[in-house]
Design a protein around this motif. Structure first.
Motif, PDB file in Angstrom:
ATOM      1  N   TRP A  36      -1.649  11.328  -6.021  1.00  0.00           N
ATOM      2  CA  TRP A  36      -1.582  10.302  -4.981  1.00  0.00           C
ATOM      3  C   TRP A  36      -0.486   9.307  -5.353  1.00  0.00           C
ATOM      4  N   TYR A  37       0.320   8.981  -4.379  1.00  0.00           N
ATOM      5  CA  TYR A  37       1.337   7.949  -4.497  1.00  0.00           C
ATOM      6  C   TYR A  37       1.072   6.930  -3.396  1.00  0.00           C
ATOM      7  N   ARG A  38       1.674   5.765  -3.533  1.00  0.00           N
ATOM      8  CA  ARG A  38       1.519   4.761  -2.478  1.00  0.00           C
ATOM      9  C   ARG A  38       2.822   3.993  -2.285  1.00  0.00           C
ATOM     10  N   GLN A  39       2.968   3.488  -1.079  1.00  0.00           N
ATOM     11  CA  GLN A  39       4.150   2.698  -0.751  1.00  0.00           C
ATOM     12  C   GLN A  39       3.717   1.486   0.045  1.00  0.00           C
ATOM     13  N   ALA A  40       3.901   0.327  -0.552  1.00  0.00           N
ATOM     14  CA  ALA A  40       3.577  -0.934   0.114  1.00  0.00           C
ATOM     15  C   ALA A  40       4.784  -1.387   0.929  1.00  0.00           C
ATOM     16  N   PRO A  41       4.577  -2.233   1.914  1.00  0.00           N
ATOM     17  CA  PRO A  41       5.703  -2.707   2.744  1.00  0.00           C
ATOM     18  C   PRO A  41       6.798  -3.330   1.895  1.00  0.00           C
ATOM     19  N   GLU A  46       5.292   4.569  -5.325  1.00  0.00           N
ATOM     20  CA  GLU A  46       4.926   4.585  -6.726  1.00  0.00           C
ATOM     21  C   GLU A  46       3.759   5.522  -6.982  1.00  0.00           C
ATOM     22  N   LEU A  47       3.722   6.025  -8.199  1.00  0.00           N
ATOM     23  CA  LEU A  47       2.636   6.907  -8.607  1.00  0.00           C
ATOM     24  C   LEU A  47       1.336   6.132  -8.737  1.00  0.00           C
ATOM     25  N   VAL A  48       0.251   6.719  -8.242  1.00  0.00           N
ATOM     26  CA  VAL A  48      -1.076   6.137  -8.418  1.00  0.00           C
ATOM     27  C   VAL A  48      -1.872   6.954  -9.434  1.00  0.00           C
ATOM     28  N   THR A  57      -5.932  14.261 -16.043  1.00  0.00           N
ATOM     29  CA  THR A  57      -5.603  13.186 -15.116  1.00  0.00           C
ATOM     30  C   THR A  57      -4.702  12.137 -15.770  1.00  0.00           C
ATOM     31  N   THR A  58      -3.911  11.481 -14.934  1.00  0.00           N
ATOM     32  CA  THR A  58      -3.118  10.332 -15.353  1.00  0.00           C
ATOM     33  C   THR A  58      -3.240   9.267 -14.278  1.00  0.00           C
ATOM     34  N   TYR A  59      -3.089   8.001 -14.686  1.00  0.00           N
ATOM     35  CA  TYR A  59      -3.225   6.875 -13.771  1.00  0.00           C
ATOM     36  C   TYR A  59      -2.149   5.838 -14.035  1.00  0.00           C
ATOM     37  N   ALA A  60      -1.748   5.164 -12.964  1.00  0.00           N
ATOM     38  CA  ALA A  60      -0.908   3.994 -13.128  1.00  0.00           C
ATOM     39  C   ALA A  60      -1.742   2.899 -13.789  1.00  0.00           C
ATOM     40  N   ASP A  61      -1.096   2.070 -14.606  1.00  0.00           N
ATOM     41  CA  ASP A  61      -1.826   1.005 -15.286  1.00  0.00           C
ATOM     42  C   ASP A  61      -2.539   0.083 -14.304  1.00  0.00           C
ATOM     43  N   TYR A  93      -0.921   5.541   1.476  1.00  0.00           N
ATOM     44  CA  TYR A  93      -1.191   6.425   0.351  1.00  0.00           C
ATOM     45  C   TYR A  93      -0.822   7.855   0.750  1.00  0.00           C
ATOM     46  N   TYR A  94       0.007   8.465  -0.076  1.00  0.00           N
ATOM     47  CA  TYR A  94       0.501   9.812   0.195  1.00  0.00           C
ATOM     48  C   TYR A  94      -0.061  10.805  -0.819  1.00  0.00           C
TER      49      TYR A  94
END
Length: 115
Positions: A36-41, A46-48, A57-61, A93-94
């Protein structure tokens, strides 16, 4: 070809929870990693979180301890459980799927965290 369809976005109050789903179809046997990635306005995508075919699994901080990525191989679906949501989690969220040679993206699911 791999097709990805996200669902589960919406409006939630700060501190609330949402679960996103991503259903994969097509040539799914070649998928190595989903995420999952996300893009805010006004910001870059960015990677989630990511999960490999083996379950690593890996996660953004910024989401560690609050978000959990999981997969149901029988349903060809990846989930993102989001808890303790904050206004800064607001984004599209993509879902992403990587094979050895291709990167596939869903159309995105909008998540708005606001009171």
């Amino acid at each position: 070809q791999v097709q990805l369809v996200e669902s589960g976005g919406g409006l939630v109050q700060p501190g609330g929870s949402l679960r996103l789903s991503c259903a994969a179809s097509g040539s799914i046997f070649g998928i190595l990693v989903m995420g999952w990635y996300r893009q805010a306005p006004g910001k870059q995508r960015e990677l989630v979180a990511t999960i490999t075919s083996g379950g690593t699994t890996t996660y953004a901080d910024s989401v560690k301890g609050r978000f959990t990525i999981s997969r149901d191989n029988a349903k060809n679906t990846v989930y993102l459980q989001m808890n303790s949501l904050k206004p800064e989690d607001t984004a599209v969220y993509y879902c992403n799927a990587d094979t050895r040679s291709m990167h596939y993206w869903g159309k995105g699911a909008l998540v708005i965290v606001s009171s």
